[in-house]
Design a protein around this motif. Structure first.
Motif, PDB file in Angstrom:
ATOM      1  N   GLN A  78      53.495  48.689 134.047  1.00  0.00           N
ATOM      2  CA  GLN A  78      54.048  48.514 135.057  1.00  0.00           C
ATOM      3  C   GLN A  78      55.617  48.036 134.936  1.00  0.00           C
ATOM      4  OE1 GLN A  78      52.816  49.617 137.962  1.00  0.00           O
ATOM      5  NE2 GLN A  78      50.911  50.150 136.550  1.00  0.00           N
ATOM      6  N   PRO A  79      56.476  48.277 136.257  1.00  0.00           N
ATOM      7  CA  PRO A  79      57.821  48.173 135.833  1.00  0.00           C
ATOM      8  C   PRO A  79      58.192  46.548 135.887  1.00  0.00           C
ATOM      9  CG  PRO A  79      57.602  48.816 137.842  1.00  0.00           C
ATOM     10  CD  PRO A  79      56.149  49.025 137.405  1.00  0.00           C
ATOM     11  N   ILE A  80      59.243  46.063 135.205  1.00  0.00           N
ATOM     12  CA  ILE A  80      59.616  44.754 135.391  1.00  0.00           C
ATOM     13  C   ILE A  80      61.214  44.632 135.704  1.00  0.00           C
ATOM     14  CG2 ILE A  80      58.098  43.667 134.392  1.00  0.00           C
ATOM     15  CD1 ILE A  80      61.052  44.995 132.476  1.00  0.00           C
ATOM     16  N   GLY A  81      61.788  43.376 135.572  1.00  0.00           N
ATOM     17  CA  GLY A  81      63.318  43.647 135.925  1.00  0.00           C
ATOM     18  C   GLY A  81      64.160  43.013 134.629  1.00  0.00           C
ATOM     19  N   GLY A  82      65.619  43.238 134.931  1.00  0.00           N
ATOM     20  CA  GLY A  82      66.284  43.145 133.717  1.00  0.00           C
ATOM     21  C   GLY A  82      66.468  43.742 132.487  1.00  0.00           C
ATOM     22  N   VAL A  83      65.889  44.980 132.721  1.00  0.00           N
ATOM     23  CA  VAL A  83      65.584  45.935 131.533  1.00  0.00           C
ATOM     24  C   VAL A  83      67.221  46.063 130.961  1.00  0.00           C
ATOM     25  CG1 VAL A  83      65.264  48.187 130.919  1.00  0.00           C
ATOM     26  CG2 VAL A  83      63.781  47.214 132.381  1.00  0.00           C
ATOM     27  N   ALA A  84      68.228  46.439 131.511  1.00  0.00           N
ATOM     28  CA  ALA A  84      69.607  46.524 130.762  1.00  0.00           C
ATOM     29  C   ALA A  84      69.966  45.472 129.785  1.00  0.00           C
ATOM     30  CB  ALA A  84      70.623  46.848 132.018  1.00  0.00           C
ATOM     31  N   ALA A  85      69.784  44.126 130.590  1.00  0.00           N
ATOM     32  CA  ALA A  85      70.014  42.978 129.852  1.00  0.00           C
ATOM     33  C   ALA A  85      69.062  42.690 128.458  1.00  0.00           C
ATOM     34  CB  ALA A  85      69.958  41.520 130.748  1.00  0.00           C
ATOM     35  N   LYS A  86      67.863  43.114 128.852  1.00  0.00           N
ATOM     36  CA  LYS A  86      66.918  43.192 127.589  1.00  0.00           C
ATOM     37  C   LYS A  86      67.456  44.043 126.377  1.00  0.00           C
ATOM     38  CE  LYS A  86      63.067  41.513 130.347  1.00  0.00           C
ATOM     39  NZ  LYS A  86      61.755  41.706 131.112  1.00  0.00           N
ATOM     40  N   GLY A 137      69.699  42.060 117.789  1.00  0.00           N
ATOM     41  CA  GLY A 137      68.700  41.481 116.709  1.00  0.00           C
ATOM     42  C   GLY A 137      68.273  42.465 115.795  1.00  0.00           C
ATOM     43  N   HIS A 138      67.249  42.275 115.019  1.00  0.00           N
ATOM     44  CA  HIS A 138      66.809  42.960 114.152  1.00  0.00           C
ATOM     45  C   HIS A 138      65.674  44.164 114.420  1.00  0.00           C
ATOM     46  CE1 HIS A 138      68.615  40.078 111.267  1.00  0.00           C
ATOM     47  NE2 HIS A 138      68.042  39.258 112.026  1.00  0.00           N
ATOM     48  N   CYS A 139      65.581  44.369 115.580  1.00  0.00           N
ATOM     49  CA  CYS A 139      64.657  45.469 116.143  1.00  0.00           C
ATOM     50  C   CYS A 139      65.316  46.548 116.015  1.00  0.00           C
ATOM     51  CB  CYS A 139      64.188  45.035 117.480  1.00  0.00           C
ATOM     52  SG  CYS A 139      63.370  43.478 117.664  1.00  0.00           S
ATOM     53  N   LYS A 140      64.355  47.755 115.953  1.00  0.00           N
ATOM     54  CA  LYS A 140      65.051  49.109 115.757  1.00  0.00           C
ATOM     55  C   LYS A 140      64.354  50.095 116.847  1.00  0.00           C
ATOM     56  CE  LYS A 140      67.620  48.151 112.113  1.00  0.00           C
ATOM     57  NZ  LYS A 140      68.914  47.912 112.223  1.00  0.00           N
ATOM     58  N   ILE A 141      63.376  49.617 117.276  1.00  0.00           N
ATOM     59  CA  ILE A 141      62.574  50.456 118.303  1.00  0.00           C
ATOM     60  C   ILE A 141      61.928  49.329 119.392  1.00  0.00           C
ATOM     61  CG2 ILE A 141      60.528  52.089 118.722  1.00  0.00           C
ATOM     62  CD1 ILE A 141      60.426  51.930 115.664  1.00  0.00           C
ATOM     63  N   ILE A 142      62.229  49.919 120.572  1.00  0.00           N
ATOM     64  CA  ILE A 142      61.759  49.124 121.873  1.00  0.00           C
ATOM     65  C   ILE A 142      61.096  50.092 122.847  1.00  0.00           C
ATOM     66  CG2 ILE A 142      63.622  47.324 121.635  1.00  0.00           C
ATOM     67  CD1 ILE A 142      64.998  48.633 123.972  1.00  0.00           C
ATOM     68  N   GLY A 143      60.039  49.441 123.415  1.00  0.00           N
ATOM     69  CA  GLY A 143      59.458  50.019 124.617  1.00  0.00           C
ATOM     70  C   GLY A 143      59.602  49.226 126.118  1.00  0.00           C
ATOM     71  N   ILE A 144      59.973  50.366 126.942  1.00  0.00           N
ATOM     72  CA  ILE A 144      60.126  49.711 128.102  1.00  0.00           C
ATOM     73  C   ILE A 144      59.222  50.722 129.140  1.00  0.00           C
ATOM     74  CG2 ILE A 144      62.322  49.132 127.828  1.00  0.00           C
ATOM     75  CD1 ILE A 144      63.413  51.578 129.473  1.00  0.00           C
ATOM     76  N   PRO A 145      58.741  50.071 130.228  1.00  0.00           N
ATOM     77  CA  PRO A 145      58.120  50.732 131.494  1.00  0.00           C
ATOM     78  C   PRO A 145      58.748  52.080 131.627  1.00  0.00           C
ATOM     79  CG  PRO A 145      58.025  48.464 131.860  1.00  0.00           C
ATOM     80  CD  PRO A 145      59.023  48.721 130.635  1.00  0.00           C
ATOM     81  N   ILE A 146      57.978  53.311 131.794  1.00  0.00           N
ATOM     82  CA  ILE A 146      58.531  54.489 132.332  1.00  0.00           C
ATOM     83  C   ILE A 146      59.126  54.329 133.601  1.00  0.00           C
ATOM     84  CG2 ILE A 146      56.580  55.317 133.339  1.00  0.00           C
ATOM     85  CD1 ILE A 146      57.226  58.150 132.024  1.00  0.00           C
ATOM     86  N   LYS A 147      58.653  53.687 134.479  1.00  0.00           N
ATOM     87  CA  LYS A 147      59.197  53.217 135.732  1.00  0.00           C
ATOM     88  C   LYS A 147      60.575  52.640 135.715  1.00  0.00           C
ATOM     89  CE  LYS A 147      54.689  53.540 138.220  1.00  0.00           C
ATOM     90  NZ  LYS A 147      53.772  52.757 138.800  1.00  0.00           N
ATOM     91  N   ASN A 148      61.079  52.003 134.735  1.00  0.00           N
ATOM     92  CA  ASN A 148      62.291  51.495 134.662  1.00  0.00           C
ATOM     93  C   ASN A 148      63.149  52.487 133.823  1.00  0.00           C
ATOM     94  OD1 ASN A 148      60.594  48.683 134.066  1.00  0.00           O
ATOM     95  ND2 ASN A 148      62.191  48.712 135.548  1.00  0.00           N
ATOM     96  N   GLU A 149      62.880  53.357 133.687  1.00  0.00           N
ATOM     97  CA  GLU A 149      63.798  54.568 133.279  1.00  0.00           C
ATOM     98  C   GLU A 149      65.049  54.687 133.785  1.00  0.00           C
ATOM     99  OE1 GLU A 149      64.620  59.255 131.888  1.00  0.00           O
ATOM    100  OE2 GLU A 149      62.480  58.328 131.993  1.00  0.00           O
ATOM    101  N   SER A 150      65.384  54.514 135.154  1.00  0.00           N
ATOM    102  CA  SER A 150      66.294  54.952 136.182  1.00  0.00           C
ATOM    103  C   SER A 150      67.486  53.812 135.672  1.00  0.00           C
ATOM    104  CB  SER A 150      66.001  54.430 137.673  1.00  0.00           C
ATOM    105  OG  SER A 150      65.395  53.321 137.784  1.00  0.00           O
ATOM    106  N   SER A 151      67.157  52.311 135.274  1.00  0.00           N
ATOM    107  CA  SER A 151      68.020  51.389 134.714  1.00  0.00           C
ATOM    108  C   SER A 151      68.767  52.007 133.721  1.00  0.00           C
ATOM    109  CB  SER A 151      67.343  49.970 134.388  1.00  0.00           C
ATOM    110  OG  SER A 151      66.461  49.706 135.408  1.00  0.00           O
ATOM    111  N   LEU A 152      68.151  52.920 132.743  1.00  0.00           N
ATOM    112  CA  LEU A 152      69.131  53.399 131.698  1.00  0.00           C
ATOM    113  C   LEU A 152      70.333  54.358 132.404  1.00  0.00           C
ATOM    114  CD1 LEU A 152      66.666  54.322 129.009  1.00  0.00           C
ATOM    115  CD2 LEU A 152      67.454  52.106 129.647  1.00  0.00           C
ATOM    116  N   GLY A 153      70.340  54.954 133.382  1.00  0.00           N
ATOM    117  CA  GLY A 153      71.408  55.431 133.780  1.00  0.00           C
ATOM    118  C   GLY A 153      72.388  54.679 134.273  1.00  0.00           C
ATOM    119  N   ASP A 154      71.954  53.412 134.744  1.00  0.00           N
ATOM    120  CA  ASP A 154      72.884  52.297 134.873  1.00  0.00           C
ATOM    121  C   ASP A 154      73.706  51.796 133.681  1.00  0.00           C
ATOM    122  OD1 ASP A 154      72.385  52.825 137.558  1.00  0.00           O
ATOM    123  OD2 ASP A 154      70.958  50.909 137.575  1.00  0.00           O
ATOM    124  N   LEU A 155      72.933  51.651 132.704  1.00  0.00           N
ATOM    125  CA  LEU A 155      73.556  50.969 131.258  1.00  0.00           C
ATOM    126  C   LEU A 155      74.196  52.193 130.846  1.00  0.00           C
ATOM    127  CD1 LEU A 155      72.931  49.074 129.000  1.00  0.00           C
ATOM    128  CD2 LEU A 155      71.206  50.323 128.148  1.00  0.00           C
TER     129      LEU A 155
END
Length: 722
Positions: free
Chosen positions: A475-483, A490-508
């Motif tokens: 389920q979706p959460i907040g602050g995706v762009a900041a996360k 950091g040292h992470c190469k892969i991240i997973g986000i809720p599919i319902k938060n995909e619209s935040s990526l257009g903003d990013l």
């Protein structure tokens, strides 16, 4: 504005300090005798009259308050306002020390265990922000000398333009969980801090968190296993590299810092230069103690040894007083989260006793949000098979996080066909002492439990965020762009986000360009099994192949970030991205880089993105508007520079906002303009001050009502809740 006049009528008294159900006030200079003290109520030292159980105005001269040596203070909340407060050889256990307007607190040879320091730099209403004298007089200042701090936190009140006064010399600060002031970089910061007599020298920091601007004000300090908090804004501090004499352990940390902060040059310390406190103390098992016999004095209320407040009357010509508080960088926590599976579930056993994964978390700041990838761990303690099995966080968390853990437990029990009998499973964050809430750690918790039960190792280059229902749906959460921004540092190469938060990526993509998508692989998650495929060290072959192919593309793009746009128009790069997206349709980095390559970058922010961007851009203006409903003059603490920069940011942002949100942006700009008018031309009479205050209050009410009208629109609310 003319200086206000305060008429004083002092009556001496021998009774204890004035106590209300909320606060104990003391406005008489005093020396606190040797003793062991506690207080369930806050203690407020204030150089001014106490009228109707509330502090009003300021005396011309500050209070003088001191604590006798060998005193112990337990869990007391102290506010030091327009007061010179001194303590030497005193132990403070828990509680807060709030150095507010005009407060100057000096501590030498002291121990602070679990104490939170709060600092601000407000000005009274009747002082011009352009005047040097009032700033020097009313700015708070905290001095720590030859002292030891353990699990301590510094909170800076007042937003990004706050200029704190802090001096630390020959102090030792232990973590984990200790957090130094989270300063935000901006032009002129170092000059302002120097004027505020801020310097940190010859100190030793062990397992503490700090920001890059804080590092800039240190001299001859050592940092042992400390954490540079990612995601905080970093503006240019100097035109040439800043020389910072410091030691880092491990040594390679210095190289990592200069790689992230090219404007800094780390100069190793002379081994002969001592750092840290010379105070005789012991530190073991996360606790600090003095090397002396413990006090045998009985515990008593601190209010019982404070003098009664003097009775005074305010001049009727005194203009409305400004508050001295502002937004802080942390939020309160709530409760312990413990949940148990259904009794009678079959025993599944465990194949691992401990495991860990990175979760994407948000740190709230006075001027917005900063994201970071924080390691989360799970450890299983074996008890008797008849013991009721439980899973819990090892620290108090908020109600939303506690509820999310219940859903995760239900899913795990159903997904695994049972539960490990007799085990007590404890979940923890690497940062155990800052506040945690929200449901965004749910998927990470589910992965930790899954790893314990199945024995599948988790990929330490993977990080995840997302809420989860008991059916495994993410389920979706907040602050995706900041996360995401935090994860790229950091040292992470892969991240997973809720599919319902995909619209935040257009903003990013609109705000940050292709950089974040070239720096990290972002995947959408619809169900827990999507997260499992990415999180396990031994990934499915198709997933691993797509990740490796995308990594090769990103390597090419990052060779010369300035030429990234040209590379993205290269047909070979485009075909590779298309292949990644075909093999792995939920690879959002490939999808949005292709959008950028084809010129399909969004022209406006989404509805949610617009509201979030306004929250960040409006800074202290928005905090004052929101506070104005309960505190009618909350806008008074906003610095002049903050008002101007907030208006400029809002004017630039307005055209990129969703059209439905623009009236809200206009209302905030109108509020800022009204405040700026009062700051640029300070009123010379009480009537003019009242007129300006009324104008500002009307503008604040308009902004609040505009926001309420937008957020309560059924169509908008439905869109935000999707």
């Amino acid at each position: 504005m003319a200086a206000c006049v305060v008429s004083l009528f002092v009556i001496s008294a021998e009774a204890p300090a004035q106590t209300t159900s909320d606060t104990v006030y003391c406005n008489v200079s005093t020396t606190i005798p040797v003793g062991r003290y506690e207080s369930a109520q806050p203690i407020y030292f204030f150089s001014g009259p106490i009228l109707n159980n509330s502090p009003r105005g300021l005396f011309p001269q500050p209070l003088e308050v001191s604590m006798s040596e060998s005193t112990e203070v337990n869990g007391v909340s102290l506010t030091i306002c327009h007061t010179n407060f001194r303590a030497r050889n005193v132990v403070f256990k828990g509680g807060t020390i709030d150095v507010s307007v005009g407060g100057r607190a000096s501590f030498e040879d002291c121990v602070f265990d679990g104490v939170t320091f709060m600092m601000s730099s407000g000005l009274p209403a009747n002082q011009s922000p352009n005047s040097t004298e009032p700033r020097d007089r009313f700015r708070a200042h905290l001095e720590l000398k030859n002292s030891v701090l353990n699990k301590a936190q510094f909170q800076v009140k007042g937003g990004p333009d706050t200029v704190m006064g802090l001096k630390m010399e020959n102090c030792t600060m232990y973590g984990p969980g200790s957090m130094l002031p989270m300063l935000l970089s901006r032009p002129g910061l170092l000059a302002n801090l120097k004027a505020a007599q801020t310097e940190v020298k010859n100190c030793a920091f062990i397992q503490c968190s700090y920001s890059s601007p804080f590092l800039a004000i240190t001299q001859q300090c050592s940092f042992d296993s400390c954490t540079l908090v990612p995601g905080l804004p970093l503006a240019e501090i100097t035109t040439v590299p800043l020389q910072i004499p410091a030691d880092f352990h491990p040594i390679e940390t210095a190289d990592q810092i200069t790689a992230q902060l090219p404007q800094y040059t780390i100069v190793p310390l002379d081994p002969a230069v001592p750092t840290g406190s010379k105070l005789g103390h012991s530190f073991a098992k996360g606790e600090v103690s003095l090397n002396q016999l413990p006090s045998v004095l009985p515990m008593k209320p601190l209010a019982s040894v404070l003098p009664a407040p003097s009775n005074t009357t305010l001049s009727t010509n005194m203009p409305p007083r400004m508050p001295t508080t502002g937004p802080t960088f942390t939020t309160p926590i709530s409760t312990n989260a413990v949940t148990s599976p259904t009794l009678g579930a079959p025993d599944t056993g465990l194949k691992l006793n401990q495991t860990n994964v990175h979760g994407l978390l948000i740190m709230s700041l006075g001027s917005g949000e900063a994201g970071s990838a924080s390691k989360m761990a799970a450890i299983a303690l074996k008890g008797y098979s008849t013991d009721a099995p439980t899973v819990r966080f090892n620290q108090p968390v908020g109600a939303m996080m506690a509820k999310a853990l219940q859903e995760v437990t239900k899913f795990t029990q159903v997904n695994q066909g049972g539960w490990p009998a007799g085990y007590q499973i404890e979940l923890s964050f690497a940062d155990k002492y800052s506040n945690k809430d929200g449901p965004s750690a749910a998927v990470a918790c589910a992965l930790l439990l899954h790893s314990l039960i199945t024995g599948k190792e988790l990929d330490q280059a993977f990080a995840v965020t997302g809420d989860m229902n008991a059916d495994g749906s993410v389920q979706p959460i907040g602050g995706v762009a900041a996360k995401i921004r935090g994860a790229t540092k950091g040292h992470c190469k892969i991240i997973g986000i809720p599919i319902k938060n995909e619209s935040s990526l257009g903003d990013l993509l609109l705000s940050d360009g292709p950089g974040p998508f070239a720096s990290i692989q972002i995947y959408s998650l619809q169900h827990f099994r999507d997260a499992e495929a990415l999180a396990t060290a031994d990934k499915p072959a198709a997933t691993q192949a797509a990740i490796e192919e995308m990594s090769r593309v990103q390597e090419v793009l990052l060779r010369n970030p300035g030429q990234m746009g040209n590379w993205l128009r290269n047909q070979h790069v485009i075909s590779k991205l298309q292949q990644v997206l075909q093999d792995s349709p939920n690879n959002l980095s490939a999808k949005y880089l292709l959008m950028y390559a084809s010129g399909k970058v969004p022209q406006t922010l989404t509805l949610a993105g617009s509201l979030s961007a306004i929250d960040d851009a409006a800074g202290d203006l928005l905090a004052a508007i929101k506070s104005n409903q309960s505190q009618s003059n909350a806008f008074d603490t906003i610095g002049k520079a903050s008002v101007g920069s907030s208006i400029t940011r809002m004017q630039a942002l307005r055209t990129r906002c969703d059209a439905r949100v623009r009236p809200y942006a206009d209302a905030i700009i109108s509020f800022g303009t009204a405040v700026k008018e009062a700051q640029d031309r300070p009123p010379q009479s009480v009537s003019r001050a009242a007129e300006l205050r009324s104008k500002i209050n009307i503008a604040a009410s308009s902004a609040n009502s505009t926001y309420a009208r937008i957020i309560n629109d059924p169509v908008i609310r439905e869109e935000l809740e999707k």
